[in-house]
Design a protein around this motif. Structure first.
Motif, PDB file in Angstrom:
ATOM      1  N   ALA A   9       0.839  -1.197   0.000  1.00  0.00           N
ATOM      2  CA  ALA A   9       0.000   0.000   0.000  1.00  0.00           C
ATOM      3  C   ALA A   9       0.873   1.244   0.000  1.00  0.00           C
ATOM      4  O   ALA A   9       1.983   1.226   0.520  1.00  0.00           O
ATOM      5  N   ALA A  10       0.344   2.301  -0.582  1.00  0.00           N
ATOM      6  CA  ALA A  10       1.026   3.597  -0.585  1.00  0.00           C
ATOM      7  C   ALA A  10      -0.040   4.674  -0.416  1.00  0.00           C
ATOM      8  O   ALA A  10      -1.166   4.530  -0.892  1.00  0.00           O
ATOM      9  N   LEU A  11       0.331   5.740   0.277  1.00  0.00           N
ATOM     10  CA  LEU A  11      -0.607   6.831   0.514  1.00  0.00           C
ATOM     11  C   LEU A  11       0.160   8.099   0.816  1.00  0.00           C
ATOM     12  O   LEU A  11       1.344   8.072   1.119  1.00  0.00           O
ATOM     13  N   ALA A  12      -0.549   9.211   0.709  1.00  0.00           N
ATOM     14  CA  ALA A  12      -0.001  10.504   1.117  1.00  0.00           C
ATOM     15  C   ALA A  12      -0.816  10.980   2.306  1.00  0.00           C
ATOM     16  O   ALA A  12      -2.043  10.903   2.303  1.00  0.00           O
ATOM     17  N   LEU A  13      -0.127  11.449   3.320  1.00  0.00           N
ATOM     18  CA  LEU A  13      -0.763  11.968   4.522  1.00  0.00           C
ATOM     19  C   LEU A  13      -0.466  13.463   4.557  1.00  0.00           C
ATOM     20  O   LEU A  13       0.683  13.866   4.568  1.00  0.00           O
ATOM     21  N   PRO A  41      -3.868  -5.211  -5.128  1.00  0.00           N
ATOM     22  CA  PRO A  41      -5.159  -5.887  -5.304  1.00  0.00           C
ATOM     23  C   PRO A  41      -5.234  -7.294  -4.702  1.00  0.00           C
ATOM     24  O   PRO A  41      -6.324  -7.788  -4.430  1.00  0.00           O
ATOM     25  N   GLU A  42      -4.114  -7.913  -4.460  1.00  0.00           N
ATOM     26  CA  GLU A  42      -4.128  -9.268  -3.898  1.00  0.00           C
ATOM     27  C   GLU A  42      -4.188  -9.279  -2.376  1.00  0.00           C
ATOM     28  O   GLU A  42      -4.316 -10.341  -1.778  1.00  0.00           O
ATOM     29  N   HIS A  43      -4.083  -8.109  -1.753  1.00  0.00           N
ATOM     30  CA  HIS A  43      -4.118  -8.026  -0.293  1.00  0.00           C
ATOM     31  C   HIS A  43      -5.447  -7.410   0.129  1.00  0.00           C
ATOM     32  O   HIS A  43      -5.711  -6.245  -0.116  1.00  0.00           O
ATOM     33  N   ARG A  44      -6.256  -8.202   0.780  1.00  0.00           N
ATOM     34  CA  ARG A  44      -7.587  -7.754   1.188  1.00  0.00           C
ATOM     35  C   ARG A  44      -7.525  -7.068   2.547  1.00  0.00           C
ATOM     36  O   ARG A  44      -6.649  -7.324   3.345  1.00  0.00           O
ATOM     37  N   ARG A  45      -8.476  -6.181   2.762  1.00  0.00           N
ATOM     38  CA  ARG A  45      -8.692  -5.501   4.043  1.00  0.00           C
ATOM     39  C   ARG A  45      -7.567  -4.534   4.431  1.00  0.00           C
ATOM     40  O   ARG A  45      -7.419  -4.194   5.587  1.00  0.00           O
ATOM     41  N   LEU A  46      -6.795  -4.082   3.468  1.00  0.00           N
ATOM     42  CA  LEU A  46      -5.756  -3.097   3.782  1.00  0.00           C
ATOM     43  C   LEU A  46      -6.367  -1.753   4.170  1.00  0.00           C
ATOM     44  O   LEU A  46      -5.768  -1.000   4.926  1.00  0.00           O
ATOM     45  N   GLY A  47      -7.550  -1.455   3.680  1.00  0.00           N
ATOM     46  CA  GLY A  47      -8.220  -0.213   4.067  1.00  0.00           C
ATOM     47  C   GLY A  47      -8.437  -0.151   5.567  1.00  0.00           C
ATOM     48  O   GLY A  47      -8.273   0.897   6.194  1.00  0.00           O
TER      49      GLY A  47
END
Length: 138
Positions: A9-13, A41-47
């Motif tokens: 996962a990658a994001l900007a904070l 996409p292969e890793h579920r529930r990362l949200g």
């Protein structure tokens, strides 16, 4: 976010103004915005994991924000964040690009969460730039 040396996962904070369809009063409140969130996409529930991490990380700061916010265009993602991850949808706005959902959560300290998910680096670009500039000046 890394798991077993794989980027999952990658994001900007971002400090401050969350952009999007937030009101002037909401923009004036101390907040952080999650932006540009992408998950493998292969890793579920990362949200859910990102939600827990962001809330715990924010709550551990000397001056935590009042809110963590995001704006989402995909209705399936908005639904997932509300029902599975505990975000509150404040409003949905229709515009030429579709529906924009504004969501927020309060920071939440989770005992021992830092033992499960480590934050091992400076996260803020501004701080990183300051570090780089300091190193160059030496």
């Amino acid at each position: 976010m890394w798991e077993d040396e794989q980027l999952v996962a990658a994001l900007a904070l971002q400090h401050g103004d969350p952009g999007g369809a937030w009101t002037d009063a909401e923009r004036a409140q101390p907040s952080w915005a999650l932006r540009l969130v992408h998950t493998h996409p292969e890793h579920r529930r990362l949200g859910r994991l990102i939600t827990l991490w962001a809330g715990d990380y924010a709550a551990r700061q000397d001056q935590p924000p009042a809110w963590i916010r995001c704006s989402v265009r995909d209705m399936n993602v908005a639904w997932y964040l509300e029902r599975t991850c505990g975000w509150a949808a404040l409003r949905r706005r229709q515009d030429p690009s579709g529906v924009l959902t504004c969501l927020q959560r309060a920071p939440e300290h989770i005992d021992h969460f830092d033992l499960m998910v480590a934050t091992g680096t400076e996260l803020w670009a501004e701080g990183t730039l300051r570090q780089v500039n300091s190193a160059v000046g030496e």
